[in-house]
Write an enzyme that holds these catalytic residues in place. Structure first.
Site, PDB file in Angstrom:
ATOM      1  N   HIS A  47      33.310 -34.538   4.616  1.00  0.00           N
ATOM      2  CA  HIS A  47      34.750 -34.807   4.518  1.00  0.00           C
ATOM      3  C   HIS A  47      35.455 -33.502   4.160  1.00  0.00           C
ATOM      4  O   HIS A  47      35.679 -33.195   2.991  1.00  0.00           O
ATOM      5  CB  HIS A  47      34.997 -35.881   3.454  1.00  0.00           C
ATOM      6  CG  HIS A  47      36.434 -36.279   3.317  1.00  0.00           C
ATOM      7  ND1 HIS A  47      36.984 -37.327   4.021  1.00  0.00           N
ATOM      8  CD2 HIS A  47      37.441 -35.778   2.557  1.00  0.00           C
ATOM      9  CE1 HIS A  47      38.254 -37.457   3.694  1.00  0.00           C
ATOM     10  NE2 HIS A  47      38.557 -36.519   2.805  1.00  0.00           N
ATOM     11  N   ASP A  71      40.385 -30.644   0.968  1.00  0.00           N
ATOM     12  CA  ASP A  71      41.810 -30.541   1.266  1.00  0.00           C
ATOM     13  C   ASP A  71      42.282 -29.124   0.971  1.00  0.00           C
ATOM     14  O   ASP A  71      41.470 -28.230   0.791  1.00  0.00           O
ATOM     15  CB  ASP A  71      42.603 -31.578   0.457  1.00  0.00           C
ATOM     16  CG  ASP A  71      42.251 -31.525  -1.033  1.00  0.00           C
ATOM     17  OD1 ASP A  71      41.765 -30.466  -1.480  1.00  0.00           O
ATOM     18  OD2 ASP A  71      42.461 -32.529  -1.734  1.00  0.00           O
ATOM     19  N   GLU A 103      32.317 -35.837   0.504  1.00  0.00           N
ATOM     20  CA  GLU A 103      33.176 -34.708   0.154  1.00  0.00           C
ATOM     21  C   GLU A 103      32.447 -33.812  -0.842  1.00  0.00           C
ATOM     22  O   GLU A 103      31.746 -34.291  -1.731  1.00  0.00           O
ATOM     23  CB  GLU A 103      34.506 -35.176  -0.431  1.00  0.00           C
ATOM     24  CG  GLU A 103      35.506 -34.042  -0.598  1.00  0.00           C
ATOM     25  CD  GLU A 103      36.920 -34.523  -0.877  1.00  0.00           C
ATOM     26  OE1 GLU A 103      37.861 -33.755  -0.608  1.00  0.00           O
ATOM     27  OE2 GLU A 103      37.089 -35.665  -1.367  1.00  0.00           O
ATOM     28  N   ASP A 143      26.489 -41.131   5.890  1.00  0.00           N
ATOM     29  CA  ASP A 143      27.062 -39.863   6.355  1.00  0.00           C
ATOM     30  C   ASP A 143      28.226 -40.119   7.318  1.00  0.00           C
ATOM     31  O   ASP A 143      28.100 -39.957   8.529  1.00  0.00           O
ATOM     32  CB  ASP A 143      25.969 -39.017   7.023  1.00  0.00           C
ATOM     33  CG  ASP A 143      26.444 -37.612   7.371  1.00  0.00           C
ATOM     34  OD1 ASP A 143      27.532 -37.225   6.915  1.00  0.00           O
ATOM     35  OD2 ASP A 143      25.721 -36.908   8.101  1.00  0.00           O
TER      36      ASP A 143
END
Length: 525
Positions: free
Chosen positions: A427, A92, A488, A479
């Site tokens: 991710h 993020d 992540e 995955d």
């Protein structure tokens, strides 16, 4: 160089080459397989590249991750402070100060221990750049002695969107700790990061080193004087990086690094005198992470025992050593009463489900560093279930690294971009959407979820050097981009690997030198 010496060196080189080729032909295996089968130099290079993908701010001219562009250029503007720069922690775009500081501490510790190896591989400059990108930001974030900006962005609004960092439309509000809103944990960790980095830059950039040390000392004093958990002062962080262990470990951690950076007895006395009160001698740990630093403190303190000048503190340092030994023995499956760290069927350390690889990388690093300490001291690790030699400790650390690089039931490298098979749906917002350099059209907040998040195709950009969360307790790995528990990656996963890779490169070189000497001796006979 004379012609005769030049010819002598040529003949010696050809002799070694012929012997090596002949030996490899007889054995039926390559020399790479002989020393482990993995290219730790390549892994090291790629691990350092990862930090460039996580950069926030105005990217430099020598940026190597070319699918990224400038981002977060107004960070801090709302509060009237320049907070441009630093790192995104994971997939993020929030800049969380606590894990960022731990990342920089571990990168710095890697350079302190294995700087020569990093230099020999040509990667030292990249390691220094990775550290300085973080410390430059910390200098900005520490706007006055008792103020530290701890976070930029809001995890809740940030997670609502799936955008590239170059397109961010989410809140970039900044949050700070101060005298009325204390955060001894983040102040202590940031002090540790800047103190460790000051050691790194001491010879190459003494002015910068002094500046870092000045900030580190101020931050430590602030954190110690105005005590409190930062997640109590800043509720916004609680759902993402809550300080579960509290702040006591970070205060000891910061003091320990300040002692290493200054050799000032004031900090040594703090580590010794506050050992009981702050839990340094009461907590027997089985993990070392961005949240829990006790094992790191205990290990660093125990390493001081060999120095004669600390003889007066030997009783407390010996108690620290006992706790450090407990951690190491738990990792090595040598403790009693069920206090060992769990392992998967294939032998991977398994602490908990979410992002387990962070604990594997930190454990491997501490094992590696302490094995070198014991080797220099000509001693072994004494555990309840037997003695462990330094070579055995390093060997186990290597087994964990080899698992990461592909020696596992899934035959997958969990270091992205390394080897023939690795996670391709990491991710990560920036990597999972077409690069800003190739697709400059704006991608809105939910547009990323609609058009990119749920795709089964590989990410358009490879997040090279990222260490993902990794497999579950049965060595299985799924995955999928939505499987953030496993796919992540975080900066503090990869940071400890830098030091371990550097040490394993040294180990390979030592083995090759020993083999060369042995082969030459055999040929001469």
């Amino acid at each position: 160089m004379t012609v005769m010496n030049h010819r002598h060196k040529q003949c010696h080189f050809l002799l070694l080459l012929l012997i090596t080729v002949f030996s490899a032909a007889l054995d039926g295996v390559s020399s790479e397989t002989d020393v482990g089968g993995f290219d730790y130099g390549e892994a090291l290079s790629k691990s350092l590249l990862y930090f460039e993908a996580q950069r926030s701010g105005r990217l430099p001219y020598n940026q190597r991750v070319t699918w990224r562009d400038h981002s977060g250029l107004t960070d801090g503007l709302e509060q009237g402070v320049d907070l441009v720069g630093g790192y995104h922690d994971a997939g993020d775009h929030v800049k969380f100060g606590l894990p960022m500081a731990f990342t920089v501490t571990m990168l710095s510790w890697s350079v302190i221990e294995y700087g020569d190896s990093l230099a020999s591989t040509g990667e030292l400059s990249h390691a220094l750049e990775a550290i300085k990108w973080g410390t430059d930001y910390f200098i900005k974030a520490h706007t006055s002695p008792n103020v530290l900006w701890a976070e930029v962005g809001d995890g809740d609004t940030d997670h609502y969107c799936w955008q590239r960092p170059e397109d961010m439309t989410t809140s970039r509000r900044a949050f700070k700790i101060d005298e009325n809103n204390p955060g001894s944990d983040i102040a202590g960790e940031t002090a540790a990061a800047m103190a460790a980095a000051s050691i790194v830059f001491r010879s190459t950039n003494p002015h910068y080193s002094h500046l870092l040390l000045h900030h580190a000392q101020q931050l430590f004093e602030f954190g110690d004087k105005y005590r409190g958990k930062y997640d109590e002062s800043l509720k916004v962080v609680k759902s993402y990086y809550a300080s579960v262990s509290g702040y006591m470990d970070e205060l000891l951690w910061g003091a320990t690094w300040l002692y290493r950076a200054t050799d000032n007895e004031h900090y040594m006395s703090y580590v010794v005198d506050m050992a009981h009160q702050l839990g340094g001698l009461s907590w027997a740990m089985s993990e070392f992470s961005w949240d829990v630093k006790f094992a790191g403190v205990q290990l660093l303190a125990s390493m001081l025992l060999k120095e004669e000048k600390h003889k007066q503190h030997s009783k407390v340092l010996q108690q620290y050593k006992s706790k450090a030994d407990h951690y190491l023995c738990s990792i090595l499956n040598k403790n009693i009463n069920g206090t060992n760290v769990q392992r998967t069927p294939a032998g991977l350390l398994y602490v908990r489900q979410w992002n387990n690889m962070q604990y594997v990388s930190t454990a491997s690093f501490l094992l590696t560093v302490y094995s070198d300490h014991l080797r220099k001291s000509n001693t072994d690790l004494e555990c309840h279930e037997g003695t462990v030699t330094p070579d055995e400790m390093l060997g186990f650390a290597k087994s964990q690294i080899d698992y990461i690089l592909g020696s596992n039931p899934m035959e997958t490298s969990y270091l992205v971009g390394y080897g023939p098979k690795y996670p391709i749906r990491v991710h990560h917002r920036g990597a999972s959407i077409a690069s800003f350099k190739e697709h400059k059209g704006f991608i809105g907040c939910t547009q990323g979820y609609d058009n990119w998040y749920g795709r089964s195709e590989p990410n358009p950009s490879v997040l090279v050097g990222a260490l993902v969360g990794g497999p579950d307790h049965q060595d299985d790995f799924d995955d999928r981009r939505g499987n953030y528990v496993q796919t992540e990656a975080c900066t503090y996963n990869t940071a400890p690997l830098v030091g371990v890779f550097a040490r394993l490169i040294e180990l390979e070189e030592q083995k090759l030198e020993e083999e060369d000497v042995s082969l030459v001796a055999t040929y001469k006979r």
